[in-house]
Design a protein around this motif. Structure first.
Motif, PDB file in Angstrom:
ATOM      1  N   LEU A 203       1.107  -0.960   0.357  1.00 47.81           N
ATOM      2  CA  LEU A 203      -0.162   0.242   0.442  1.00 47.81           C
ATOM      3  C   LEU A 203       0.886   1.157   0.090  1.00 47.81           C
ATOM      4  N   GLU A 204       2.340   1.359   1.041  1.00 46.25           N
ATOM      5  CA  GLU A 204       2.427   2.409   0.827  1.00 46.25           C
ATOM      6  C   GLU A 204       3.658   2.528  -0.576  1.00 46.25           C
ATOM      7  N   ALA A 205       3.762   1.707  -0.894  1.00 48.88           N
ATOM      8  CA  ALA A 205       4.323   1.956  -2.145  1.00 48.88           C
ATOM      9  C   ALA A 205       3.314   2.085  -3.673  1.00 48.88           C
ATOM     10  N   MET A 206       2.619   1.879  -3.830  1.00 50.01           N
ATOM     11  CA  MET A 206       0.852   2.489  -4.441  1.00 50.01           C
ATOM     12  C   MET A 206       1.369   3.858  -4.296  1.00 50.01           C
ATOM     13  N   ALA A 207       0.973   4.642  -2.619  1.00 45.57           N
ATOM     14  CA  ALA A 207       0.717   5.798  -2.734  1.00 45.57           C
ATOM     15  C   ALA A 207       1.971   6.343  -2.891  1.00 45.57           C
ATOM     16  N   ILE A 208       3.694   5.690  -3.704  1.00 45.05           N
ATOM     17  CA  ILE A 208       4.497   6.273  -4.163  1.00 45.05           C
ATOM     18  C   ILE A 208       4.282   6.322  -5.293  1.00 45.05           C
ATOM     19  N   GLU A 209       4.004   5.486  -5.290  1.00 44.97           N
ATOM     20  CA  GLU A 209       3.462   5.633  -7.417  1.00 44.97           C
ATOM     21  C   GLU A 209       2.630   6.504  -7.659  1.00 44.97           C
ATOM     22  N   ARG A 210       1.309   6.587  -6.864  1.00 44.89           N
ATOM     23  CA  ARG A 210       0.632   7.742  -6.954  1.00 44.89           C
ATOM     24  C   ARG A 210       0.719   9.270  -6.506  1.00 44.89           C
ATOM     25  N   GLY A 211       2.023   9.396  -5.660  1.00 41.41           N
ATOM     26  CA  GLY A 211       2.256  10.543  -5.117  1.00 41.41           C
ATOM     27  C   GLY A 211       1.179  10.945  -4.336  1.00 41.41           C
ATOM     28  N   VAL A 212       0.872  10.291  -3.275  1.00 47.04           N
ATOM     29  CA  VAL A 212      -0.121  10.877  -2.340  1.00 47.04           C
ATOM     30  C   VAL A 212       0.649   9.871  -0.982  1.00 47.04           C
ATOM     31  N   PRO A 213       0.200  11.138  -0.102  1.00 48.06           N
ATOM     32  CA  PRO A 213       0.956  11.054   1.203  1.00 48.06           C
ATOM     33  C   PRO A 213       0.279  10.347   2.175  1.00 48.06           C
ATOM     34  N   LEU A 214       0.218   8.669   2.439  1.00 43.64           N
ATOM     35  CA  LEU A 214      -0.856   8.195   2.965  1.00 43.64           C
ATOM     36  C   LEU A 214       0.175   7.840   4.733  1.00 43.64           C
ATOM     37  N   ASP A 215      -0.724   7.502   5.418  1.00 46.56           N
ATOM     38  CA  ASP A 215       0.283   6.986   6.565  1.00 46.56           C
ATOM     39  C   ASP A 215      -1.422   6.232   7.607  1.00 46.56           C
ATOM     40  N   PHE A 216      -0.874   5.339   8.469  1.00 41.42           N
ATOM     41  CA  PHE A 216      -1.895   4.112   9.029  1.00 41.42           C
ATOM     42  C   PHE A 216      -1.788   4.370  10.853  1.00 41.42           C
ATOM     43  N   PRO A 217      -2.753   4.480  11.430  1.00 36.97           N
ATOM     44  CA  PRO A 217      -3.373   4.474  12.776  1.00 36.97           C
ATOM     45  C   PRO A 217      -2.018   3.493  13.287  1.00 36.97           C
TER      46      PRO A 217
END
Length: 363
Positions: free
Chosen positions: A156-170
């Motif tokens: 999921l973090e790799a996909m976030a990098i691929e699309r350029g969207v900051p992603l975080d998890f609780p």
């Protein structure tokens, strides 16, 4: 390991994840939007050229927000001359696999986006907090935690990098478990998500519930809450990872549609929007605030109208609609929106006009 990781995206995670643990889940300027890693068979020029073409296509996906941009026939001649956009490159090796790290010229890419009339998604992007729950045939329902399913969260973090969207998890400690119990997460309770998200201050919240419907079939329902709006969508796949990846990909599509500057907006005469900033207490504040507004992709020009005490008024010529501009301004957490004014007769001047400017406080 998932194909995305095999392609070398995992090599980009370390620096980003370090920042993710330190920073709150707020809008971030994506500094490495124009960098990719491609697996190659050799250091030869043929493999380097082919990797450059693949890498540049990924860059166009990031900067336009369009996951299908590679199908655009106008882009194909550009991809064939990808080496003209490369600023630098180097090689690394891991587990007997050679990787080519490519850095592309942001200005050259932006010029090409403009020439092709493509949308441009600025690199200041909303940070999204992701809550996940799963219902499996063997174990039933549970909250998904990073320490229990590290490979899922890595892809999921790799996909976030691929699309350029900051992603975080609780972190899913006792505080999170109390504020966002499994029942509330499965019900996609927006009020519970708002309470649970207070400690993270996210720009957006994504809640996903993933269901195993058979041994080889998974489906998921998603709810993205952002800027006072809710977006529902679904995804499916042959594994939990594939289903979750498609959900994050759709989330990126939603955000891109909201924030990307469309080419048709550049030709439209949107008129001047008046913005009033208070709390500009120093020359440094003045320079920073004015520089921020001038640097917005949605703003084609600025005109300082007045400065009085800690208050400044600026006329903005914008290439987007007013809602898009307000969404973008909301991503800067130094800007706090003030209320609009209504006179005693109940008349409200048009928002963004001289009598009713967009009012923000610079904190």
């Amino acid at each position: 390991m998932h194909k995305l990781l095999q392609q070398g995206l995992v090599l980009q995670l370390s620096a980003l994840l370090l920042g993710a643990f330190i920073l709150p889940v707020q809008a971030r300027v994506i500094s490495d939007l124009y960098e990719v890693v491609e697996p190659v068979s050799s250091r030869g020029s043929t493999d380097r050229v082919a990797a450059g073409s693949r890498g540049l296509e990924r860059i166009f996906v990031r900067v336009t927000g369009d996951a299908t941009i590679g199908n655009n026939p106008d882009l194909q001649p550009v991809l064939q001359k990808a080496q003209q956009f490369v600023q630098g490159y180097h090689y690394t090796s891991e587990d007997n696999q050679l990787y080519l790290h490519l850095s592309f010229d942001p200005q050259a890419v932006s010029r090409q986006v403009h020439q092709l009339g493509l949308p441009m998604w600025p690199n200041n992007r909303p940070g999204t907090l992701v809550w996940l729950a799963v219902d499996t045939l063997l174990h039933g329902r549970s909250v998904l935690r990073e320490e229990d399913t590290p490979e899922l969260f890595s892809v999921l973090e790799a996909m976030a990098i691929e699309r350029g969207v900051p992603l975080d998890f609780p972190v899913m400690d006792l505080n999170d478990q109390r504020n966002m119990p499994l029942g509330a997460l499965w019900a996609q309770d927006e009020q519970a998500a708002e309470r649970a998200g207070l400690r993270y201050s996210p720009d957006a919240t994504l809640m996903g519930r993933i269901l195993q419907s058979s041994g080889h079939r998974w489906q998921a329902d998603w709810l993205l809450v952002h800027g006072g709006r809710s977006y529902a969508f679904d995804s499916s796949g042959g594994s939990m990872e594939e289903t979750a990846l498609r959900g994050v990909n759709q989330m990126a599509n939603v955000l891109a549609r909201r924030y990307a500057v469309r080419p048709e907006g550049r030709d439209a005469q949107m008129g001047a929007i008046i913005i009033e900033l208070t709390g500009v207490d120093s020359f440094a504040d003045y320079v920073e605030a004015l520089g921020y507004l001038r640097g917005l992709a949605q703003v084609s020009s600025t005109n300082l109208l007045s400065v009085e005490g800690d208050r400044m008024r600026i006329a903005l010529a914008i290439s987007v609609g007013l809602p898009n501009l307000r969404d973008t301004l909301a991503l800067n957490h130094k800007l706090r929106a003030d209320g609009d004014t209504i006179d005693l007769n109940g008349y409200r001047a048009p928002l963004g006009s001289a009598d009713n400017p967009l009012r923000y406080r610079w904190d």
